[in-house]
Write an enzyme that holds these catalytic residues in place. Structure first.
Site: not given
Lengths: 351, 80, 351, 80
Positions: A188, A316
């Protein structure tokens, strides 16, 4: 009317429901794994409808970038354990039920023990490893798993591993998708997700749980519902009545070496580590902390950029994609030392 | 024959649209369709697995596809 | 990234969304009418997604028997105004938006003024009078209405009165149902409702609002979605592109004479009033406070039981069905004095 | 011809099930169907209005129904 029953009078009035069904809900023990976009709405409705014991398993903390779809949390909860905040909120919503937070990360070592006390499990997780682990644990323990997954405008719902009348079990996740290369499928954070889809799919999962427990209506066993929030079209795909897979043991959870932001900064200062950004180009454009850059699904094509003996810290936004990159390197380049930045970039400026 | 294949999830990105048309021999099977799609779109193979649904039913590799069938590619989805 | 945008990063990452869409949401003003089973989830997701101004209109108070599906409220809120509690909760969930409670009952006298400041209105009401009133006001004011309605295991969703490219408007509620005899259609108290259905339909309504504002995806204009939570089947019924009704004025809201429990008890003691129970046989069996008994849909067949000049106090659990009975008597037996017990039986033992 | 009519909402209660079968003359219209149903189930008329959907499309009174059509009765719903 008894005040406890008054709370549930509008569902007890349903045809095919009644006080006996309410008692079934009161006796039921339901575990929600993942207190995120799917877990928030499903837990809300399980609590509201009077499921007697609701367990909530999540090791993660409330993060600002998830508040657009995780409706149980406020910005003032950021940094707190989601399972604990969720249980606290839901206990206020329904003081007549028992709420149990599970804050340890679900692994192959503890999953059987965690699900042991529950009748049925909602899969509201955000990664394939935990989906497969839960699925396999459900099959081994003989418990149904109410699956939900979302991406952008699309969602999927199904109920795995329901006992058929003839003693066989309905299909499970591995019947549909025997295995997945997680680096190839955006989550997502990368692909985005419309918050209302999480609400719709999460409520559908709670709906299946209520139907399973009270036997009011047919559950999505042997079927997968695929829903598109852009067109509002949904289709129900038949996948057969019986599982064809044979799951006999859990796959061992990968142990992903992580490194804190403080340790990584020290390593950078000493020149003992190298950073690798695995976010999208777009995310990189906005902000980065240096190092090499390959989008997660490109790491595999760039394995020759990594030198044996050297240490790399993948990063990330949250630590999820960097964890996948580390797993890939562990498999393909065992001579390289790979770490995932714990908590992702969110932790970089906090330390 | 020409088959229109509907794309779901990441398959939309891989195909570059909500559907693609593929040319298949008559009496082609689901396995043939997969081979054809994976040749044209190698990223599809990288997913490791994805579901083919024919007329809203899970399609086994050996099933025959006709041009009257509605075919959909449904890859796994991870988000929560 | 700006912290405000970080909150919405997972929806800004969506294809066809982006920062410009988030700005459209921030600028939007959305009114939710009815803070009940549909209004709770829809308002939650509107707030979570960053709609800049969310108005919540409800004159009613939190009631224990609705908590099974009204997930914004706790038992400790019982008796407080729903619109105020909802706004307070949602403000904590998203301090970056503006929440506006409207606690006056929506009538033909104030509806145009209430909706004036909003771009789009969610119909999450629980009665036909307000549904028609909102629909007609939306048509007169040129605003779309996002309709949702639930009963037992079934729900309906649609978007009324969307401006077409050729200047015409899409169909509205009166194109589907020109008029309704409300005494013939049971509400959620009588027929029951599964709480998860309220969640699913309410989230679908918020989803339509987000799509309408950001133009991401096609809204349910000229269509009605009918969803069955027992089978999970949904169908989308096409109803044409243009409205065929001509709405030129609001119908005046009926003025229903009510009487408090204290006044009714006094009237009973003085023998100046007679009670009439309009609940179901089942509800009557469990508990009653005396008087005649006709189920609401049987009142019309028993009009000869009422004597001109006499005063009757109709009662049900909440005051909704008794209000419908009073309206019926006003029309059919203007010589009879009919009152509705304010707040229903819930208020009987409190006074 | 025999038409199977699917029931939604309160129509399920009125028909006493999720569907009923009605006998109609060939070339019968939606209006004929309504008349036939209302005769058999007077409570239907008391609703004041309800939607007839034929093949998932709103059916005007004049539309002709065939025995290949899927017919549904969808009454208004008030709850929230």
């Amino acid at each position: 009317m008894h005040p406890d029953l008054l709370r549930y009078s509008c569902q007890v009035a349903l045809p095919g429901f009644g006080e006996a069904s309410q008692q079934l809900l009161q006796n039921a023990k339901v575990l929600v794994v993942g207190a995120g976009g799917l877990g928030c709405p499903s837990a809300q409705y399980l609590a509201a409808s009077g499921v007697g014991t609701v367990g909530i398993a999540d090791f993660d903390t409330v993060s600002i970038s998830n508040l657009h779809r995780q409706v149980l949390y406020n910005p003032s909860d950021v940094g707190q354990l989601k399972a604990e905040v969720a249980c606290e909120r839901l206990q206020k919503q329904n003081p007549g039920i028992k709420l149990v937070p599970h804050t340890a990360k679900i692994t192959s070592g503890n999953v059987m023990q965690v699900i042991e006390g529950y009748d049925i499990v909602i899969d509201g997780t955000d990664n394939f490893d935990t989906r497969y682990l839960l699925n396999d644990a459900g099959v081994l323990a003989g418990k149904p798993i109410v699956y939900g997954a979302i991406y952008q405008y699309e969602g999927q719902v199904a109920v795995w591993n329901v006992l058929n009348k003839d003693g066989t079990c309905s299909p499970n996740y591995r019947d549909l998708f025997p295995q997945v290369d997680a680096t190839q499928i955006p989550n997502c954070t990368e692909g985005g997700v419309i918050p209302t889809l999480a609400g719709i799919i999460g409520c559908m999962q709670a709906n299946e749980v209520i139907k399973y427990i009270t036997k009011a209506g047919e559950v999505l066993a042997g079927k997968v519902l695929v829903f598109d929030a852009q067109t509002m079209q949904s289709r129900i795909i038949k996948i057969g009545t019986t599982t064809k897979t044979n799951i006999t043991a859990l796959q061992k959870t990968a142990d992903i070496p992580t490194i804190t932001a403080t340790e990584a900064k020290k390593g950078l200062a000493n020149d003992t580590i190298e950073l690798v950004d695995v976010r999208t180009d777009q995310e990189r454009d906005e902000f980065d902390i240096g190092g090499m850059h390959f989008e997660l699904d490109e790491v595999e094509d760039n394995l020759d950029e990594f030198e044996a003996g050297k240490s790399y810290v993948f990063y990330c936004s949250s630590g999820k994609r960097s964890g996948e990159a580390v797993k890939l390197l562990q498999q393909r380049l065992p001579g390289v030392k790979a770490y995932s930045l714990e908590g992702g970039l969110g932790s970089w400026n906090q330390d | 024959m020409e088959i229109t294949v509907l794309a779901f999830g990441i398959a939309k990105d891989i195909f570059g649209g909500a559907s693609v048309t593929v040319a298949l021999a008559d009496n082609a099977t689901t396995a043939d369709l997969k081979t054809s799609l994976e040749e044209k779109y190698p990223r599809l193979k990288h997913l490791a697995s994805y579901m083919v649904a024919v007329n809203n039913e899970y399609a086994e590799d050996g099933g025959v596809i006709t041009d009257r069938d509605e075919v959909a590619i449904i890859p796994p989805v991870s988000g929560g």
